[in-house]
Design an enzyme around this catalytic site. Structure first.
Site, PDB file in Angstrom:
ATOM      1  N   ALA A   1       0.839  -1.206   0.000  1.00  0.00           N
ATOM      2  CA  ALA A   1       0.000   0.000   0.000  1.00  0.00           C
ATOM      3  C   ALA A   1       0.873   1.255   0.000  1.00  0.00           C
ATOM      4  O   ALA A   1       0.531   2.266   0.614  1.00  0.00           O
ATOM      5  CB  ALA A   1      -0.908  -0.002   1.216  1.00  0.00           C
TER       6      ALA A   1
ATOM      7  N   GLY B   1       2.082   2.876  -2.907  1.00  0.00           N
ATOM      8  CA  GLY B   1       2.072   3.651  -4.142  1.00  0.00           C
ATOM      9  C   GLY B   1       1.422   5.021  -3.996  1.00  0.00           C
ATOM     10  O   GLY B   1       0.573   5.250  -3.132  1.00  0.00           O
TER      11      GLY B   1
ATOM     12  N   ARG C   1      -2.831   8.683 -10.648  1.00  0.00           N
ATOM     13  CA  ARG C   1      -3.954   8.737 -11.595  1.00  0.00           C
ATOM     14  C   ARG C   1      -5.293   8.972 -10.906  1.00  0.00           C
ATOM     15  O   ARG C   1      -6.273   9.322 -11.565  1.00  0.00           O
ATOM     16  CB  ARG C   1      -3.997   7.443 -12.424  1.00  0.00           C
ATOM     17  CG  ARG C   1      -2.971   7.414 -13.545  1.00  0.00           C
ATOM     18  CD  ARG C   1      -3.087   6.136 -14.362  1.00  0.00           C
ATOM     19  NE  ARG C   1      -2.470   5.004 -13.670  1.00  0.00           N
ATOM     20  CZ  ARG C   1      -2.520   3.753 -14.101  1.00  0.00           C
ATOM     21  NH1 ARG C   1      -3.190   3.463 -15.223  1.00  0.00           N
ATOM     22  NH2 ARG C   1      -1.925   2.781 -13.442  1.00  0.00           N
TER      23      ARG C   1
ATOM     24  N   LYS D   1      -4.620   6.891  -2.563  1.00  0.00           N
ATOM     25  CA  LYS D   1      -5.496   6.020  -3.346  1.00  0.00           C
ATOM     26  C   LYS D   1      -6.110   4.920  -2.496  1.00  0.00           C
ATOM     27  O   LYS D   1      -7.321   4.641  -2.595  1.00  0.00           O
ATOM     28  CB  LYS D   1      -4.731   5.396  -4.511  1.00  0.00           C
ATOM     29  CG  LYS D   1      -5.593   4.438  -5.330  1.00  0.00           C
ATOM     30  CD  LYS D   1      -4.876   3.912  -6.556  1.00  0.00           C
ATOM     31  CE  LYS D   1      -3.846   2.883  -6.228  1.00  0.00           C
ATOM     32  NZ  LYS D   1      -3.339   2.192  -7.442  1.00  0.00           N
TER      33      LYS D   1
ATOM     34  N   GLY E   1      10.203  -0.203  -6.475  1.00  0.00           N
ATOM     35  CA  GLY E   1       9.860  -1.509  -7.012  1.00  0.00           C
ATOM     36  C   GLY E   1       9.101  -2.377  -6.021  1.00  0.00           C
ATOM     37  O   GLY E   1       9.254  -2.251  -4.803  1.00  0.00           O
TER      38      GLY E   1
ATOM     39  N   TYR F   1     -39.581  19.140  16.385  1.00  0.00           N
ATOM     40  CA  TYR F   1     -38.161  18.924  16.655  1.00  0.00           C
ATOM     41  C   TYR F   1     -38.022  18.455  18.097  1.00  0.00           C
ATOM     42  O   TYR F   1     -38.513  19.114  19.035  1.00  0.00           O
ATOM     43  CB  TYR F   1     -37.340  20.201  16.464  1.00  0.00           C
ATOM     44  CG  TYR F   1     -35.926  20.031  16.965  1.00  0.00           C
ATOM     45  CD1 TYR F   1     -35.023  19.230  16.258  1.00  0.00           C
ATOM     46  CD2 TYR F   1     -35.508  20.619  18.150  1.00  0.00           C
ATOM     47  CE1 TYR F   1     -33.737  19.037  16.723  1.00  0.00           C
ATOM     48  CE2 TYR F   1     -34.221  20.431  18.623  1.00  0.00           C
ATOM     49  CZ  TYR F   1     -33.336  19.632  17.906  1.00  0.00           C
ATOM     50  OH  TYR F   1     -32.064  19.423  18.370  1.00  0.00           O
TER      51      TYR F   1
END
Length: 494
Positions: free
Chosen positions: A15, A17, A21, A28, A86, A375
């Site tokens: 998790a 990244g 995009r 993300k 990576g 109310y």
């Protein structure tokens, strides 16, 4: 696809990244579908295989992601990916949190929300049954463009390699089996291979796929397990894919509830989150959203056009055109239409909160009713009490909130104002239009007695030339005309 398996030594969820995009300030993996973040869908699936350790590898917007994990999954160990890029390096960082020297390690991703526990259980079971060094989860796609292809041995048993689309030959591009990026590894094999992977490639990254080649060089077996449901391994890279996966998740949730005995009249306008529970023979009408940890009983009717979040609805209740948040609705109670239940609302069995009523932090007893245009905030109402139309509980003095207590079998007259803090005893009543500022004893009547005064001709004097004045004059003339025959008859009698 569920197969019994032993629990893996660990699951590592990647998790880290940036998810550029998605074009969002929010990481993300924290975007939501089905009432959970993408990351929590991944964690939920991982929990389902009961690993000895569960690790999340983080980097981008670390503070937000770690805080989210601390709130929703405090058992998860956090590993930080460093500057070496990576997926191979991400897994290596995660592996530093894993103490096991033997067993299976699953690697999955924080942006694959439809991946489920049975699929992971099957992957682990087949990996361990075959004694493989590595097992990759794959899918068959009609259009595999852009995906890494699985190259198998002639007998189809072994995976010889994974070829990226851009590097694939024309023949390899005809392969429909693709890499999901989800793996089961022998932990010893994984540790050994990761220690030998370098960044000596065009991208300057540590590739996790390089582990497969090293495992084969070391004499290990590399195999694949094909999922028959390709969307389970599809990731959400942008908001378009997020919406598509959300719609598919919702479709599956609705189907699960319908097959369990729930009637959903219009699935195309109904949204139900993953954690919602619904009892048998409940009917969900069009335009309904059931969100969060909402719990619906049996024989309930919800909707149309209602949104319930973190709300409990007991058996036999009816909720129509209502917005409810952190509320409880009792058995055979009735709510709506056009009703707003705010946090802390508790409605007792066979009670009623009717049209155009708003409640907040209000406990309303069994059989009690707040039917219209009212109310009720910061209040306790006993059993079998009726709150008249247009009643207001004035709970805020401009500085502090105060509570109102209304007993059982009370009748509050229409257009009353209960100025907190105030109590109304059992069996008491208020007259219409009463402003209650002092406690009302049990069985007493509270009224604000003001004699009605009539000022004749007020409209014509104060509003001359208006339509109201003209209407009043016409009515007066008509009344005088009606009185004339009666006066003449009286004079003849005399």
């Amino acid at each position: 696809m569920c197969v019994n398996s032993t629990a893996p030594a660990a699951v590592i969820v990647l998790a880290a990244g940036a998810g550029t995009r998605m074009r969002s300030k929010l990481p993300k993996v924290l975007h939501e579908i089905g009432g959970r973040s993408l990351l929590m869908h991944a964690i939920t699936a991982a929990r389902g295989v009961e690993p000895a350790q569960l690790v999340a590898v983080v980097r981008h917007e670390r503070e937000q992601v770690v805080a989210h994990l601390a709130e929703h999954a405090p058992e998860v160990l956090v590993a930080d990916q460093d500057d070496i890029p990576g997926t191979g390096r991400a897994v290596q960082c995660g592996l530093e949190q894993v103490g096991a020297e033997a067993g299976t390690v699953l690697v999955t991703y924080g942006d694959v929300p439809l991946l489920d526990a049975p699929t992971l259980q099957s992957l682990v079971a087949q990996h361990e049954a075959a004694g493989s060094a590595v097992t990759v989860l794959t899918a068959l796609l009609e259009d595999a463009s852009g995906y890494g292809r699985i190259v198998r041995s002639e007998d189809g048993g072994e995976v010889l390699g994974i070829v990226e689309h851009k590097d694939a030959s024309a023949a390899q591009r005809e392969i429909r089996e693709v890499n999901s990026g989800i793996y089961a590894f022998d932990v010893a094999v994984l540790r050994s291979a990761l220690s030998r992977i370098t960044t000596d490639n065009a991208q300057g990254e540590m590739y996790l796929t390089d582990v497969l080649a090293l495992a084969r060089e070391d004499g290990g077996s590399v195999r694949a397990v094909v999922t028959d449901d390709a969307i389970l391994v599809e990731g959400a890279n942008d908001r378009v894919q997020l919406a598509q996966l959300g719609a598919e998740m919702n479709r599956r949730i609705l189907e699960r509830h319908m097959r369990a005995g729930v009637s959903i009249v219009d699935p195309s306008t109904t949204w139900i989150d993953a954690e919602v529970s619904i009892g048998q023979d409940t009917t969900v009408l069009p335009g309904v959203q059931l969100l969060g940890a909402t719990d619906i009983g049996a024989d309930v009717v919800i909707g149309p056009d209602s949104t319930l979040r973190h709300t409990v609805v007991a058996d036999g209740a009816e909720v129509v055109r209502t917005h409810a948040l952190h509320a409880e609705i009792g058995e055979q109670a009735s709510v709506g239409p056009f009703t707003y239940l705010r946090p802390g609302t508790v409605l007792g069995a066979k009670g009623k909160i009717g049209g155009f009523v708003e409640t907040k932090n209000a406990q309303i007893g069994e059989g009690s009713k707040v039917p219209h245009l009212s109310y009720v905030g910061d209040a306790e109402i006993g059993e079998h009490t009726n709150i008249g139309a247009a009643t207001i509980v004035a709970n805020y003095d401009g500085v502090n909130k105060h509570r109102t207590r209304v007993g059982s079998h009370v009748r509050v007259g229409s257009d009353s104002v209960l100025v907190a803090p105030v109590s109304i005893g059992d069996g008491a009543a208020t007259g219409a239009g009463a402003v209650v500022r002092e406690d009302v004893p049990a069985g007493a009547l509270a009224v604000n007695a003001v004699s009605q005064r009539i000022v004749e001709g007020w409209t014509e004097r104060r509003r001359p030339g208006t339509p109201a004045a003209a209407a009043a004059a016409a009515a007066q003339k008509q009344a005088e005309g009606a009185d004339a025959p009666a006066q003449e008859s009286k004079e003849r009698e005399n």
